[in-house]
Design an enzyme around this catalytic site. Structure first.
Site, PDB file in Angstrom:
ATOM      1  N   HIS A 120       4.452   2.022 -10.689  1.00  0.00           N
ATOM      2  CA  HIS A 120       2.111   2.429  -9.673  1.00  0.00           C
ATOM      3  C   HIS A 120       1.647   3.315 -10.194  1.00  0.00           C
ATOM      4  CE1 HIS A 120       4.544   0.224  -6.263  1.00  0.00           C
ATOM      5  NE2 HIS A 120       3.829  -0.875  -7.020  1.00  0.00           N
ATOM      6  N   HIS A 164       8.669   4.930 -11.349  1.00  0.00           N
ATOM      7  CA  HIS A 164       7.969   3.511 -11.310  1.00  0.00           C
ATOM      8  C   HIS A 164       6.799   3.012 -12.287  1.00  0.00           C
ATOM      9  CE1 HIS A 164       7.212   4.630  -7.963  1.00  0.00           C
ATOM     10  NE2 HIS A 164       6.550   3.643  -7.086  1.00  0.00           N
ATOM     11  N   ASP A 170      10.293   5.542  -5.376  1.00  0.00           N
ATOM     12  CA  ASP A 170       9.858   5.028  -4.375  1.00  0.00           C
ATOM     13  C   ASP A 170      10.800   3.840  -4.154  1.00  0.00           C
ATOM     14  OD1 ASP A 170       7.616   6.662  -4.821  1.00  0.00           O
ATOM     15  OD2 ASP A 170       6.687   5.295  -4.294  1.00  0.00           O
ATOM     16  N   ASP A 219       0.027   5.720  -8.658  1.00  0.00           N
ATOM     17  CA  ASP A 219       0.197   7.448  -8.554  1.00  0.00           C
ATOM     18  C   ASP A 219       1.501   7.911  -9.197  1.00  0.00           C
ATOM     19  OD1 ASP A 219       1.520   5.208  -6.868  1.00  0.00           O
ATOM     20  OD2 ASP A 219       1.916   7.072  -5.172  1.00  0.00           O
ATOM     21  N   HIS A 220       2.121   7.007  -9.492  1.00  0.00           N
ATOM     22  CA  HIS A 220       3.202   7.723 -10.676  1.00  0.00           C
ATOM     23  C   HIS A 220       3.054   7.903 -12.046  1.00  0.00           C
ATOM     24  CE1 HIS A 220       5.655   7.504  -7.394  1.00  0.00           C
ATOM     25  NE2 HIS A 220       5.414   7.073  -6.499  1.00  0.00           N
ATOM     26  N   HIS A 243       6.362  12.575  -0.998  1.00  0.00           N
ATOM     27  CA  HIS A 243       5.618  11.159  -0.966  1.00  0.00           C
ATOM     28  C   HIS A 243       4.871  11.066   0.899  1.00  0.00           C
ATOM     29  CE1 HIS A 243       5.013   6.921  -2.249  1.00  0.00           C
ATOM     30  NE2 HIS A 243       5.025   7.277  -3.518  1.00  0.00           N
ATOM     31  N   HIS A 275      12.457  -1.320  -4.570  1.00  0.00           N
ATOM     32  CA  HIS A 275      10.470  -1.117  -3.867  1.00  0.00           C
ATOM     33  C   HIS A 275       9.556  -1.996  -4.855  1.00  0.00           C
ATOM     34  CE1 HIS A 275       7.223   1.442  -3.903  1.00  0.00           C
ATOM     35  NE2 HIS A 275       7.142   1.798  -4.174  1.00  0.00           N
TER      36      HIS A 275
END
Length: 306
Positions: free
Chosen positions: A65, A63, A211, A67-68, A269, A141
């Site tokens: 976001h 996805h 997530d 942090d990914h 995570h 998510h």
């Protein structure tokens, strides 16, 4: 195959944990490496490992976001100078991943010396590469997030040399015909090749989740896998808090692992609220229960061979 973690934190990096990044080494099936998510500083983490960017030929994004994905542009540019020249790369992820990469590269005037193929997923994916089958399904998510199921090719049974010699067939080129076909002809007779081979060994199966809070699609992705990689942002307390933020609690992960018959779970995570000492104490409590499935809460640079 081997799974290596280059980032295991949730949201923010900590002194012990980088943001999300996972490498799947496809050996012995293939010489390639696949990355799943590329959090900030992933390329720096990889410098501390033997993995070479030139061997990475697929990147899967769960996805969008930060942090990914915030480490993706830097890793792509470094790949040009670290063995990736003229080696095609495929990036698979949610709709918008191509725009993110191309806009970042354009604005920074970065130029790659290899081609990229983009595959954007809207609802689900069925994809084949290097003999592997990859399926993806939507999770829950709050934004579009996917879980990936990776199935390695089956390994044909070994030739039974003694059985072939008993019908008079000595080792030679004919053995390849026996190996590759359902039937073969010898001395005017048709034989069933399976009678002269051992059992076919099923390819290994892996589930790697983005997530998510618990949802129905998780079970199809995780069913009977050898290894499941799953987030558990929250390791204790009331699971309502985790689910309110569209994340998973450790009890959600254990429940999924039991009901989907997962052989082993790798849990990542992890919220920055937990120190390494906190996690060690929690694991002692988990291990004391007979209902706890096989699991490991992973740290950066941990590898799991299977």
């Amino acid at each position: 195959m081997q799974i290596t973690f280059f980032g295991t934190s949730a949201g923010l990096p900590t002194k012990e944990r980088n943001t999300q990044a996972i490498a799947l080494n496809l050996e012995p099936y293939s010489n390639a490496i696949w990355l799943f998510d590329v959090g900030e500083a992933t390329q720096h983490q990889i410098l501390n490992h033997s993995i070479k960017l030139g061997k990475v030929d697929h990147i899967f994004i769960t996805h969008l976001h930060g942090d990914h994905i915030f480490g993706l542009p830097g890793l792509l540019t470094s790949r040009s100078f670290q063995g990736g020249e003229h080696k095609p790369l495929t990036i698979i992820g949610p709709k918008g991943i191509q725009q993110f990469v191309e806009t970042t590269l354009h604005l920074s005037e970065s130029h790659l010396n290899y081609p990229i193929t983009y595959i954007e997923i809207e609802n689900e994916l069925s994809y084949h590469a290097d003999g592997f089958t990859v399926t993806a399904a939507l999770l829950n998510h709050g934004i579009v997030s996917f879980g990936y199921r990776i199935e390695a090719p089956n390994t044909p049974g070994k030739i039974d040399v003694q059985a072939l010699k008993q019908i008079g067939l000595e080792p030679g080129p004919k053995y390849q015909e026996v190996k590759d076909n359902d039937t073969f002809e010898y001395n005017g007779l048709i034989y069933n090749s399976h009678d002269f081979k051992g059992e076919t060994r099923q390819g290994q199966r892996v589930a790697i989740f983005g997530d998510t809070m618990p949802c129905k699609n998780e079970y199809a992705i995780a069913q009977d896998v050898d290894v499941m990689v799953h987030e558990s942002t929250f390791l204790e307390g009331d699971k309502t808090l985790a689910n309110n933020y569209h994340h998973s609690h450790i009890s959600d992960v254990f429940k999924l692992a039991r009901e989907a018959h997962v052989k082993h779970s790798l849990i990542t995570h992890i919220s920055n609220r937990y120190t390494l000492e906190d996690i060690e104490a929690l694991c002692e409590a988990f291990d004391a229960s007979d209902e706890t499935p096989s699991y490991q809460i992973v740290n950066d640079f941990d590898s799991y061979q299977f």
